[in-house]
Design a protein around this motif. Structure first.
Motif, mmCIF file in Angstrom:
data_model
loop_
_atom_site.group_PDB
_atom_site.id
_atom_site.type_symbol
_atom_site.label_atom_id
_atom_site.label_comp_id
_atom_site.label_asym_id
_atom_site.label_seq_id
_atom_site.Cartn_x
_atom_site.Cartn_y
_atom_site.Cartn_z
ATOM 1 N N PRO A 37 0.801 -1.231 0.000
ATOM 2 C CA PRO A 37 0.000 0.000 0.000
ATOM 3 C C PRO A 37 0.833 1.280 0.000
ATOM 4 O O PRO A 37 0.463 2.274 0.632
ATOM 5 N N SER A 183 -3.545 -8.848 7.903
ATOM 6 C CA SER A 183 -4.505 -9.356 6.919
ATOM 7 C C SER A 183 -3.817 -10.424 6.083
ATOM 8 O O SER A 183 -2.667 -10.248 5.672
ATOM 9 N N SER A 246 -5.638 -3.264 -3.652
ATOM 10 C CA SER A 246 -6.220 -2.497 -2.537
ATOM 11 C C SER A 246 -7.652 -2.903 -2.235
ATOM 12 O O SER A 246 -8.069 -2.929 -1.070
ATOM 13 N N ASP A 247 -8.440 -3.222 -3.255
ATOM 14 C CA ASP A 247 -9.832 -3.624 -3.007
ATOM 15 C C ASP A 247 -9.894 -4.912 -2.200
ATOM 16 O O ASP A 247 -10.746 -5.061 -1.317
ATOM 17 N N ARG A 250 -9.339 -4.280 1.530
ATOM 18 C CA ARG A 250 -10.220 -3.353 2.261
ATOM 19 C C ARG A 250 -10.970 -4.086 3.351
ATOM 20 O O ARG A 250 -11.358 -5.224 3.196
#
Length: 250
Positions: A37, A183, A246-247, A250
């Motif tokens: 990111p 994550s 990035s999606d 999320r």
């Protein structure tokens, strides 16, 4: 030049020199770059950068990064420098070992990315010494990679790592109490198949909850049929067009 190839990545946005034999960058560094990111102006350290594929794919998507790399094998480090120059991307590459990092890299980075060796040390070694070093867990286990990355991160900096799915327990143990907001994105070769690779993001001093994300499916169909590309539309956006993950995070 006979011992090297000049390969296109991201539909020709990058061209990278690689050894014709030995470890060759494929999809893993592209996926790693897509998961990081990083924002313009930030600093990124690529541990075990090889020929520079992950760092340079990231720079093709995010402008104005301060890129550094660490590579154990001198020949690969030299190719990474060459690839940065020929693609017009500033990339400072150091040759050395992550357990005794060059002094120039002993600073805080906004991001550390890594694609550590993932084949077990007791497995059959590749006859090519460079490929064996790049792919097999030998003297440097996954925990050492995670701990080296943690030391190099600034507070709230992000570690992004790709490894075999069976390495998840060791990585989680190594992240310890200094890293949070973890994550895990499973990478599934086809619908209904178990994940063989995982992408992991963790933040230094992060306080977010652990998240196991929905898998990214790489290929369409139940099996490979013929000599043709079979990426899912989403995987194609990432691997061919350089899109961000990035999606998914999320």
């Amino acid at each position: 030049m006979d011992d090297l190839t000049h390969d296109a990545f991201l539909c020709g946005k990058l061209h990278l020199w690689q050894p014709r034999r030995g470890y060759r960058a494929a999809t893993d560094p592209v996926l790693l770059a897509a998961a990081c990111p990083a924002l313009p102006g930030q600093s990124v350290l690529d541990l075990g950068c090889g020929v520079g594929a992950a760092a340079l794919c990231l720079a093709a998507r995010v402008a104005d990064l301060r890129l550094s790399g660490l590579e154990l094998q001198p020949d690969y480090a030299e190719l990474a420098r060459r690839n940065g120059i020929e693609n017009g991307i500033a990339f400072e590459v150091h040759q050395g070992n992550l357990t005794d990092m060059p002094r120039a890299l002993r600073v805080n980075f906004d991001h550390v990315i890594a694609n550590p060796p993932y084949y077990p040390a007791h497995g059959t070694r590749s006859p090519d010494a460079g490929r064996a070093t790049a792919l097999q867990i030998a003297d440097t286990p996954l925990a050492d990679w995670v701990q080296a990355a943690t030391r190099r991160l600034a507070p709230l900096g992000w570690l992004t790592l790709i490894c075999g799915a069976d390495g998840l327990p060791e990585v989680l143990m190594a992240l310890g109490s200094k890293m949070g907001s973890i994550s895990v994105l499973p990478l599934t070769p086809r619908l209904g198949r178990p994940a063989l690779r995982i992408l992991i993001r963790a933040r230094k001093t992060g306080r977010g909850q652990f998240r196991l994300l929905a898998p990214l499916i790489i290929h369409d169909g139940p099996a490979h049929t013929g000599d043709r590309e079979s990426y899912t539309p989403r995987a194609g956006q990432i691997l061919r067009s350089g899109a961000s993950l990035s999606d998914e995070f999320r």
